[in-house]
Design a protein around this motif. Structure first.
Motif, PDB file in Angstrom:
ATOM      1  N   TYR A   1       0.818  -1.188  -0.094  1.00  0.00           N
ATOM      2  CA  TYR A   1       0.110  -0.566  -0.083  1.00  0.00           C
ATOM      3  C   TYR A   1       0.907   1.359  -0.109  1.00  0.00           C
ATOM      4  CZ  TYR A   1      -3.915  -3.374   0.547  1.00  0.00           C
ATOM      5  OH  TYR A   1      -4.970  -4.225   0.680  1.00  0.00           O
ATOM      6  N   ASN A   2       1.849   1.296   0.424  1.00  0.00           N
ATOM      7  CA  ASN A   2       3.347   2.338   0.218  1.00  0.00           C
ATOM      8  C   ASN A   2       3.504   2.324  -0.785  1.00  0.00           C
ATOM      9  OD1 ASN A   2       2.245   4.105   2.231  1.00  0.00           O
ATOM     10  ND2 ASN A   2       3.297   2.186   3.956  1.00  0.00           N
ATOM     11  N   SER A   3       3.730   1.462  -2.019  1.00  0.00           N
ATOM     12  CA  SER A   3       4.518   1.360  -3.683  1.00  0.00           C
ATOM     13  C   SER A   3       4.081   2.035  -3.893  1.00  0.00           C
ATOM     14  CB  SER A   3       4.196   0.056  -3.689  1.00  0.00           C
ATOM     15  OG  SER A   3       3.033  -0.458  -4.669  1.00  0.00           O
ATOM     16  N   ASP A   4       4.694   2.637  -4.456  1.00  0.00           N
ATOM     17  CA  ASP A   4       4.233   3.816  -6.246  1.00  0.00           C
ATOM     18  C   ASP A   4       3.779   2.994  -7.225  1.00  0.00           C
ATOM     19  OD1 ASP A   4       6.042   5.968  -4.857  1.00  0.00           O
ATOM     20  OD2 ASP A   4       8.061   5.296  -6.475  1.00  0.00           O
ATOM     21  N   HIS A   5       3.835   1.533  -7.411  1.00  0.00           N
ATOM     22  CA  HIS A   5       2.509   1.407  -7.913  1.00  0.00           C
ATOM     23  C   HIS A   5       1.441   0.907  -7.519  1.00  0.00           C
ATOM     24  CE1 HIS A   5       1.583  -1.656 -11.048  1.00  0.00           C
ATOM     25  NE2 HIS A   5       0.750  -2.538 -10.466  1.00  0.00           N
ATOM     26  N   TRP A   6       1.184   0.755  -6.844  1.00  0.00           N
ATOM     27  CA  TRP A   6      -0.154   0.737  -5.429  1.00  0.00           C
ATOM     28  C   TRP A   6      -0.789   2.130  -6.133  1.00  0.00           C
ATOM     29  CZ3 TRP A   6      -3.329  -2.771  -4.628  1.00  0.00           C
ATOM     30  CH2 TRP A   6      -4.639  -2.385  -4.153  1.00  0.00           C
TER      31      TRP A   6
ATOM     32  N   PRO B   1      -6.107   4.052  -7.943  1.00  0.00           N
ATOM     33  CA  PRO B   1      -6.851   5.271  -8.678  1.00  0.00           C
ATOM     34  C   PRO B   1      -8.224   4.579  -9.281  1.00  0.00           C
ATOM     35  CG  PRO B   1      -4.792   6.065  -9.214  1.00  0.00           C
ATOM     36  CD  PRO B   1      -4.498   4.806  -8.681  1.00  0.00           C
ATOM     37  N   GLN B   2      -8.052   2.928  -9.624  1.00  0.00           N
ATOM     38  CA  GLN B   2      -8.807   2.634 -10.552  1.00  0.00           C
ATOM     39  C   GLN B   2      -9.692   2.027  -9.972  1.00  0.00           C
ATOM     40  OE1 GLN B   2      -6.518  -0.227 -13.769  1.00  0.00           O
ATOM     41  NE2 GLN B   2      -5.473   0.030 -13.077  1.00  0.00           N
ATOM     42  N   VAL B   3      -9.329   2.045  -8.631  1.00  0.00           N
ATOM     43  CA  VAL B   3     -10.395   0.958  -7.574  1.00  0.00           C
ATOM     44  C   VAL B   3     -11.735   2.027  -7.021  1.00  0.00           C
ATOM     45  CG1 VAL B   3     -10.583   0.106  -5.010  1.00  0.00           C
ATOM     46  CG2 VAL B   3      -8.959  -0.147  -6.330  1.00  0.00           C
ATOM     47  N   GLY B   4     -11.410   3.412  -7.269  1.00  0.00           N
ATOM     48  CA  GLY B   4     -11.729   4.023  -6.392  1.00  0.00           C
ATOM     49  C   GLY B   4     -13.732   4.455  -7.144  1.00  0.00           C
ATOM     50  N   ASP B   5     -13.473   4.609  -8.192  1.00  0.00           N
ATOM     51  CA  ASP B   5     -15.024   3.862  -8.929  1.00  0.00           C
ATOM     52  C   ASP B   5     -15.624   2.657  -8.984  1.00  0.00           C
ATOM     53  OD1 ASP B   5     -13.520   3.328 -10.616  1.00  0.00           O
ATOM     54  OD2 ASP B   5     -15.172   4.353 -12.670  1.00  0.00           O
ATOM     55  N   MET B   6     -15.008   1.903  -8.189  1.00  0.00           N
ATOM     56  CA  MET B   6     -15.983   0.631  -8.471  1.00  0.00           C
ATOM     57  C   MET B   6     -16.031   0.040  -7.298  1.00  0.00           C
ATOM     58  SD  MET B   6     -13.233  -1.412 -11.429  1.00  0.00           S
ATOM     59  CE  MET B   6     -11.870  -0.864 -11.757  1.00  0.00           C
ATOM     60  N   MET B   7     -15.651   0.310  -6.344  1.00  0.00           N
ATOM     61  CA  MET B   7     -16.388  -0.202  -5.081  1.00  0.00           C
ATOM     62  C   MET B   7     -17.093   1.267  -4.428  1.00  0.00           C
ATOM     63  SD  MET B   7     -13.225  -1.184  -3.261  1.00  0.00           S
ATOM     64  CE  MET B   7     -13.435  -1.948  -1.874  1.00  0.00           C
ATOM     65  N   SER B   8     -17.741   0.673  -2.577  1.00  0.00           N
ATOM     66  CA  SER B   8     -17.943   1.928  -2.034  1.00  0.00           C
ATOM     67  C   SER B   8     -16.893   1.896  -0.580  1.00  0.00           C
ATOM     68  CB  SER B   8     -19.223   1.414  -1.684  1.00  0.00           C
ATOM     69  OG  SER B   8     -19.637   2.678   0.068  1.00  0.00           O
ATOM     70  N   ARG B   9     -15.835   2.419  -0.739  1.00  0.00           N
ATOM     71  CA  ARG B   9     -14.725   2.361   0.041  1.00  0.00           C
ATOM     72  C   ARG B   9     -15.255   2.746   2.119  1.00  0.00           C
ATOM     73  NH1 ARG B   9      -9.483   2.706  -1.147  1.00  0.00           N
ATOM     74  NH2 ARG B   9      -9.398   2.761  -3.331  1.00  0.00           N
ATOM     75  N   ASP B  10     -16.972   3.060   2.111  1.00  0.00           N
ATOM     76  CA  ASP B  10     -17.542   3.275   3.326  1.00  0.00           C
ATOM     77  C   ASP B  10     -17.942   1.966   3.734  1.00  0.00           C
ATOM     78  OD1 ASP B  10     -17.150   5.623   3.499  1.00  0.00           O
ATOM     79  OD2 ASP B  10     -18.632   6.439   2.873  1.00  0.00           O
ATOM     80  N   SER B  11     -18.086   0.753   2.377  1.00  0.00           N
ATOM     81  CA  SER B  11     -18.470  -0.024   3.211  1.00  0.00           C
ATOM     82  C   SER B  11     -17.346  -1.228   3.434  1.00  0.00           C
ATOM     83  CB  SER B  11     -19.819  -0.226   1.949  1.00  0.00           C
ATOM     84  OG  SER B  11     -19.115  -0.673   1.189  1.00  0.00           O
ATOM     85  N   ILE B  12     -16.131  -1.470   3.240  1.00  0.00           N
ATOM     86  CA  ILE B  12     -15.230  -2.172   3.255  1.00  0.00           C
ATOM     87  C   ILE B  12     -15.509  -2.928   4.709  1.00  0.00           C
ATOM     88  CG2 ILE B  12     -12.969  -2.743   3.501  1.00  0.00           C
ATOM     89  CD1 ILE B  12     -12.600  -0.182   1.281  1.00  0.00           C
ATOM     90  N   SER B  13     -14.988  -4.226   4.740  1.00  0.00           N
ATOM     91  CA  SER B  13     -15.424  -4.768   6.011  1.00  0.00           C
ATOM     92  C   SER B  13     -14.441  -6.250   6.113  1.00  0.00           C
ATOM     93  CB  SER B  13     -16.922  -5.706   5.921  1.00  0.00           C
ATOM     94  OG  SER B  13     -16.477  -6.586   6.500  1.00  0.00           O
ATOM     95  N   VAL B  14     -13.898  -5.817   6.653  1.00  0.00           N
ATOM     96  CA  VAL B  14     -12.711  -6.606   7.178  1.00  0.00           C
ATOM     97  C   VAL B  14     -12.489  -7.803   8.404  1.00  0.00           C
ATOM     98  CG1 VAL B  14     -10.064  -6.640   7.380  1.00  0.00           C
ATOM     99  CG2 VAL B  14     -10.641  -4.577   5.713  1.00  0.00           C
ATOM    100  N   ARG B  15     -12.196  -8.826   8.202  1.00  0.00           N
ATOM    101  CA  ARG B  15     -12.463  -9.959   9.930  1.00  0.00           C
ATOM    102  C   ARG B  15     -11.145 -10.154   9.509  1.00  0.00           C
ATOM    103  NH1 ARG B  15     -18.211 -10.004  11.415  1.00  0.00           N
ATOM    104  NH2 ARG B  15     -19.279  -8.731  10.314  1.00  0.00           N
TER     105      ARG B  15
END
Length: 106
Positions: A70-75, A81-95
């Motif tokens: 997540y701190n890499s330049d590639h990421w 930038p590609q992920v932003g319009d495809m998913m709702s970041r507010d609804s991410i659930s990590v268990r």
């Protein structure tokens, strides 16, 4: 071992595009950095749910791999930038999970 069960809500009409991004870019990139991806799933019940599971040997490994990814330049420049319009970041659930002593997933 520790596991992450990650569940995302994909924006309407974007699931196919998101799965392609995961399978062709995100999972290969994270795997190349040393992450272990155990599975990637879509829901049979709705078109907006995506789930995946990652495994780490320890908390220290998880922190190191998070940093490497997540701190890499590639990421930051190519993938995020590609992920932003495809998913709702507010609804991410990590268990965070630990396998039971006789679980075959170990």
């Amino acid at each position: 071992m520790l596991f992450e069960l990650r569940q995302y809500t994909i924006n309407e009409g974007k699931r196919e595009q998101f799965v392609k991004l995961m399978e062709e870019q995100i999972i290969p990139f994270q795997t190349a950095q040393g992450m272990t991806i155990l599975g990637s799933f879509i829901s049979e019940e709705d078109d907006n749910t995506y789930v995946w599971i990652r495994r780490f040997h320890s908390e220290e490994e998880r922190e190191r791999l998070y940093d490497a990814v997540y701190n890499s330049d590639h990421w930051k420049n190519d993938i995020a930038p590609q992920v932003g319009d495809m998913m709702s970041r507010d609804s991410i659930s990590v268990r965070r999970l630990e396998a039971t002593p006789r679980s075959p997933i170990q």
